[in-house]
Design an enzyme around this catalytic site. Structure first.
Site, PDB file in Angstrom:
ATOM      1  N   SER A  84     -16.980  20.675  17.398  1.00 26.67           N
ATOM      2  CA  SER A  84     -16.128  20.178  16.313  1.00 26.67           C
ATOM      3  C   SER A  84     -16.551  18.808  15.807  1.00 26.67           C
ATOM      4  O   SER A  84     -17.097  17.990  16.545  1.00 26.67           O
ATOM      5  CB  SER A  84     -14.669  20.080  16.786  1.00 26.67           C
ATOM      6  OG  SER A  84     -14.227  21.307  17.262  1.00 26.67           O
ATOM      7  N   TYR A 122     -25.491  28.544   8.338  1.00 24.56           N
ATOM      8  CA  TYR A 122     -25.187  28.662   9.781  1.00 24.56           C
ATOM      9  C   TYR A 122     -26.416  29.093  10.577  1.00 24.56           C
ATOM     10  O   TYR A 122     -26.488  28.887  11.793  1.00 24.56           O
ATOM     11  CB  TYR A 122     -23.995  29.608  10.004  1.00 24.56           C
ATOM     12  CG  TYR A 122     -24.280  31.066   9.756  1.00 24.56           C
ATOM     13  CD1 TYR A 122     -24.758  31.861  10.791  1.00 24.56           C
ATOM     14  CD2 TYR A 122     -24.079  31.646   8.508  1.00 24.56           C
ATOM     15  CE1 TYR A 122     -25.023  33.210  10.586  1.00 24.56           C
ATOM     16  CE2 TYR A 122     -24.342  32.986   8.293  1.00 24.56           C
ATOM     17  CZ  TYR A 122     -24.822  33.766   9.331  1.00 24.56           C
ATOM     18  OH  TYR A 122     -25.095  35.091   9.125  1.00 24.56           O
ATOM     19  N   GLN A 175      25.499  34.207  33.928  1.00 26.56           N
ATOM     20  CA  GLN A 175      24.677  35.314  33.445  1.00 26.56           C
ATOM     21  C   GLN A 175      23.813  34.911  32.246  1.00 26.56           C
ATOM     22  O   GLN A 175      22.670  35.359  32.116  1.00 26.56           O
ATOM     23  CB  GLN A 175      25.575  36.504  33.077  1.00 26.56           C
ATOM     24  CG  GLN A 175      24.772  37.770  32.925  1.00 26.56           C
ATOM     25  CD  GLN A 175      25.635  38.957  32.585  1.00 26.56           C
ATOM     26  OE1 GLN A 175      26.486  38.887  31.687  1.00 26.56           O
ATOM     27  NE2 GLN A 175      25.447  40.045  33.298  1.00 26.56           N
ATOM     28  N   GLY A 198      19.947  17.227  30.059  1.00 25.52           N
ATOM     29  CA  GLY A 198      19.454  15.863  29.779  1.00 25.52           C
ATOM     30  C   GLY A 198      18.269  15.503  30.660  1.00 25.52           C
ATOM     31  O   GLY A 198      17.351  14.782  30.234  1.00 25.52           O
ATOM     32  N   GLU A 226     -10.020  25.709  20.655  1.00 22.39           N
ATOM     33  CA  GLU A 226     -10.800  26.961  20.754  1.00 22.39           C
ATOM     34  C   GLU A 226     -10.329  27.991  19.714  1.00 22.39           C
ATOM     35  O   GLU A 226     -10.254  29.187  19.995  1.00 22.39           O
ATOM     36  CB  GLU A 226     -10.799  27.501  22.185  1.00 22.39           C
ATOM     37  CG  GLU A 226     -11.459  26.500  23.128  1.00 22.39           C
ATOM     38  CD  GLU A 226     -11.990  27.090  24.400  1.00 22.39           C
ATOM     39  OE1 GLU A 226     -12.320  28.279  24.426  1.00 22.39           O
ATOM     40  OE2 GLU A 226     -12.083  26.331  25.376  1.00 22.39           O
ATOM     41  N   THR A 245      -7.548  27.834  16.174  1.00 27.76           N
ATOM     42  CA  THR A 245      -6.085  27.769  15.999  1.00 27.76           C
ATOM     43  C   THR A 245      -5.509  29.193  15.967  1.00 27.76           C
ATOM     44  O   THR A 245      -6.247  30.175  15.802  1.00 27.76           O
ATOM     45  CB  THR A 245      -5.729  27.083  14.658  1.00 27.76           C
ATOM     46  OG1 THR A 245      -6.226  27.904  13.592  1.00 27.76           O
ATOM     47  CG2 THR A 245      -6.317  25.683  14.557  1.00 27.76           C
TER      48      THR A 245
END
Ligand SMILES: Cc1cc2nc3c(=O)[nH]c(=O)nc-3n(C[C@H](O)[C@H](O)[C@H](O)COP(=O)(O)OP(=O)(O)OC[C@H]3O[C@@H](n4cnc5c(N)ncnc54)[C@H](O)[C@@H]3O)c2cc1C
Length: 388
Positions: free
Chosen positions: A135, A187, A288, A349, A372, A374
């Site tokens: 990158s 590329y 539950q 909390g 790797e 998105t």
């Protein structure tokens, strides 16, 4: 047709004796050696070198490196088990080990010449950390638009450019750097180079201050006419795009493993806490509504784990796995975000403060949908497989 007496295929989560022993030993290590350091590593955004040395001693830094080169001689699935077990305690350590194994060692095993393997695999198995540098500031999802250039001069390569977001950048001594030798070819000019930290013209730049996986270093790399010997081309000149695509296809399964480990860690904490915490005169785990939320989280995690293990086993068996890898990454990263978010809710909390472990895991979970590839890019891969 199978009869009752015939052995059927084992469940995806059924581990061989060797796999189970390996996974348990990595988890025991993580519990003993990593857990006491997690908060400090997150606060200081640093992994202490003595801990890294212990990871090498444990044998998780060269899992697939052949025994002849000092590695574990194991399979990709073992790497997945290790990343999962480590991430259950700390996803930052999980990604350090993941990049080393599923990207760096994997690329060398697949694309390295005998000479490259002989020179670097013993080091990677015994003390050298690796990094994978694709990158750049201007090329993330569109990775092949990379601007780093390589030119041949005086019998060696000179690399110039900047890489961004490089995991392990702070600790690594060996970097797989992708550069274009012929931009006109697009590329088809991309080439992978093995760059050592000490090479002339190479420096590690700024380290990012991150939301999550803070202990894992993420750095800029600066290459200024960086001198790289010819023998350090990884694979063929102009074939780096193939190396990048194929290693990342596999690496994605490792990120899936990081995410299921992380989600399991959050679930472990949540189960323990809800059994202890009392409101209205009883443990909150007896309500539950709470039980159902935990049951749903466990169900989603089981589905994610099956997808990760399936992709890894397909890969090890030489069967097509690219769509399954993309699916396991997107799903497990979303599950990780949901499970860690629920963990915070059920801690009340206490889930919102750093004295308890779950807020960190929620912060850590976000990266699974980014690196790797998105989630949008994973969906693109999956759609291509389905729709052609
Ligand atoms: C902590 C961390 C560690 C990393 N480690 C490494 C590493 O070790 N090595 C390495 O090479 N890189 C690494 N990366 C980089 C990472 O792979 C990129 O950040 C990622 O690929 C996304 O690229 P980007 O950040 O440029 O986002 P962009 O590509 O700019 O994407 C921005 C948004 O646009 C969307 N988008 C882009 N294109 C499309 C499209 N065609 N269709 C639909 N949506 C699209 C994306 O999905 C995303 O939501 C790391 C990043 C981070 C944050």
């Amino acid at each position: 047709m199978a009869t009752n007496t015939e052995q059927s295929n084992p469940a995806l989560t059924t581990l061989s004796e060797d796999e189970a022993l390996f996974r348990d030993s990595v988890y025991e290590f993580a519990d003993r050696e990593i857990r006491p350091l997690v908060r400090e590593m997150d606060e200081h955004a640093k992994i202490p070198r003595p801990l890294v040395d212990k990871l090498f001693e444990l044998g998780v830094m060269g899992i697939e490196v052949p025994e002849a080169y000092g590695g574990g001689g194991a399979r990709f699935f073992h790497a997945v088990l290790a990343v999962e077990a480590l991430s259950r305690v700390d996803p930052s350590i999980g990604v350090l080990v993941d990049v080393q194994n599923t990207l760096v060692v994997n690329a060398l095993l697949r694309w390295g010449s005998d000479d490259v393997k002989r020179r670097y695999l013993p080091r990677l198995a015994s003390g050298t950390i690796g990094a994978y540098a694709l990158s750049e500031a201007g090329s993330g999802s569109d990775a092949f638009a990379l601007a780093t250039r390589a030119a041949e001069r005086d019998g060696e390569w000179r690399l110039t450019g900047r890489k961004l977001w490089i995991t392990n950048g702070n600790e690594a001594d060996l970097f797989i750097v992708f550069a274009n030798v012929n931009p006109e070819a697009g590329y088809r000019g991309i080439t992978a180079f093995l760059v050592e930290r000490g090479f002339d013209g190479f420096t590690v730049g700024k380290k990012e201050d991150k939301l999550g996986i803070r202990a894992s270093s993420t750095c800029e790399l600066i290459l200024e006419e960086c001198r790289v010997p010819r023998a350090n081309v990884l694979g063929e000149v102009g074939k780096g795009y193939k190396t990048a695509i194929e290693t990342l296809n596999e690496g994605r399964i490792g990120i899936g493993a990081q995410m299921i480990g992380l989600a399991q860690g959050a679930l472990d904490h949540t189960i323990g806490y809800t059994r202890e915490r009392r409101q209205f005169g009883k443990p909150i785990a007896e309500f539950q509504a709470v039980q159902h939320q935990i049951a749903r989280a466990a169900t989603e995690l089981e589905a994610a784990r099956l997808m990760v293990y399936n992709a890894a086993r397909l890969r090890d068996n030489g069967q097509p796995f690219v769509a399954e890898a993309a699916m396991c990454k997107i799903f497990s990263s979303e599950v990780a975000e949901r499970v860690t978010s629920l963990a915070i809710n059920l801690f009340g909390g206490y889930g919102f403060v750093k004295d308890y472990p779950v807020e960190k895991l929620w912060r850590d979970s976000k990266i699974g949908q980014i690196y790797e590839g998105t989630s949008n890019l994973q969906l693109q891969t999956i759609a291509k497989h389905i729709l052609g």
